[in-house]
Design a protein around this motif. Sequence first.
Motif, short mmCIF file in Angstrom:
data_model
loop_
_atom_site.label_atom_id
_atom_site.label_comp_id
_atom_site.label_asym_id
_atom_site.label_seq_id
_atom_site.Cartn_x
_atom_site.Cartn_y
_atom_site.Cartn_z
N THR A 144 -4.91 36.52 58.49
CA THR A 144 -4.30 35.34 57.87
C THR A 144 -3.84 34.39 58.96
N ILE A 145 -4.31 33.15 58.87
CA ILE A 145 -3.87 32.11 59.80
C ILE A 145 -2.78 31.30 59.12
N SER A 146 -1.77 30.93 59.90
CA SER A 146 -0.68 30.11 59.37
C SER A 146 -0.12 29.27 60.51
N ARG A 147 0.72 28.31 60.17
CA ARG A 147 1.32 27.46 61.21
C ARG A 147 2.72 27.05 60.79
N ASP A 148 3.53 26.77 61.81
CA ASP A 148 4.88 26.24 61.62
C ASP A 148 4.97 24.99 62.48
N ASN A 149 4.81 23.84 61.88
CA ASN A 149 4.79 22.60 62.66
C ASN A 149 6.15 22.30 63.29
N ALA A 150 7.21 22.79 62.69
CA ALA A 150 8.54 22.57 63.28
C ALA A 150 8.69 23.34 64.59
N LYS A 151 7.94 24.44 64.72
CA LYS A 151 7.99 25.26 65.94
C LYS A 151 6.78 25.04 66.83
N ASN A 152 5.90 24.14 66.45
CA ASN A 152 4.68 23.89 67.24
C ASN A 152 3.91 25.18 67.50
N THR A 153 3.77 25.99 66.47
CA THR A 153 3.15 27.30 66.66
C THR A 153 2.17 27.61 65.53
N VAL A 154 1.06 28.21 65.90
CA VAL A 154 0.11 28.72 64.93
C VAL A 154 0.02 30.23 65.12
N TYR A 155 -0.18 30.94 64.02
CA TYR A 155 -0.18 32.40 64.04
C TYR A 155 -1.50 32.95 63.52
N LEU A 156 -1.80 34.17 63.91
CA LEU A 156 -2.91 34.91 63.32
C LEU A 156 -2.41 36.32 63.04
N GLN A 157 -2.16 36.60 61.78
CA GLN A 157 -1.77 37.94 61.35
C GLN A 157 -3.02 38.76 61.13
N MET A 158 -3.14 39.86 61.85
CA MET A 158 -4.33 40.69 61.78
C MET A 158 -3.96 42.07 61.25
N ASN A 159 -4.49 42.40 60.09
CA ASN A 159 -4.22 43.70 59.46
C ASN A 159 -5.51 44.51 59.37
N SER A 160 -5.36 45.79 59.12
CA SER A 160 -6.52 46.68 58.98
C SER A 160 -7.50 46.50 60.13
N LEU A 161 -6.98 46.51 61.32
CA LEU A 161 -7.81 46.25 62.50
C LEU A 161 -8.85 47.33 62.71
N LYS A 162 -10.00 46.90 63.21
CA LYS A 162 -11.14 47.78 63.47
C LYS A 162 -11.49 47.70 64.95
N PRO A 163 -12.14 48.74 65.47
CA PRO A 163 -12.55 48.68 66.89
C PRO A 163 -13.41 47.44 67.20
N GLU A 164 -14.19 47.00 66.25
CA GLU A 164 -15.03 45.82 66.48
C GLU A 164 -14.24 44.51 66.54
N ASP A 165 -12.94 44.57 66.27
CA ASP A 165 -12.09 43.39 66.45
C ASP A 165 -11.63 43.24 67.90
N THR A 166 -11.94 44.22 68.73
CA THR A 166 -11.57 44.15 70.14
C THR A 166 -12.21 42.94 70.81
N ALA A 167 -11.38 42.11 71.41
CA ALA A 167 -11.87 40.86 72.02
C ALA A 167 -10.69 40.15 72.68
N VAL A 168 -11.03 39.13 73.44
CA VAL A 168 -10.02 38.16 73.87
C VAL A 168 -9.96 37.09 72.78
N TYR A 169 -8.75 36.82 72.31
CA TYR A 169 -8.55 35.85 71.24
C TYR A 169 -7.99 34.55 71.82
N TYR A 170 -8.61 33.45 71.41
CA TYR A 170 -8.23 32.12 71.88
C TYR A 170 -7.79 31.25 70.72
N CYS A 171 -6.76 30.46 70.93
CA CYS A 171 -6.47 29.41 69.96
C CYS A 171 -6.96 28.09 70.51
#
Length: 124
Positions: free
Chosen positions: A69-96
């Motif tokens: 789930t991607i979300s953002r808080d413009n008051a905090k100048n921040t974007v989030y990525l909530q990652m659940n049920s992670l799998k080994p194939e999700d292994t990576a460097v993540y960039y915003c």
Amino acid sequence: QVQLVESGGGLVQAGGSLRLSCAASGRTFSSYAMGWFRQAPGKEREFVAHISWSGGSTYYADSVKGRFTISRDNAKNTVYLQMNSLKPEDTAVYYCAATRGGDYTAIEYEYDYWGQGTQVTVSS
């Protein structure tokens, strides 16, 4: 100019969760749509998720739909990525990334600013 700094990566077991954060500098954060991409070892960087400037629209790659789930808080100048049920194939460097474009895009070159990335490793 927008500077982006990701955090929240780490090592997690399969089935676990992580929340990534991307803090943005600058006073115009709310005018940018934001995206998350990832790059696994030996693979090309790929699109993960996109959120509109208001947060009202979100889009996901099929591989993460229903788990991330991607979300953002413009008051905090921040974007989030909530990652659940992670799998080994999700292994990576993540960039915003930030784009001035008003429409949804999953194309790398349409993003104007990038963070340095944060490593996510999912063990089996």
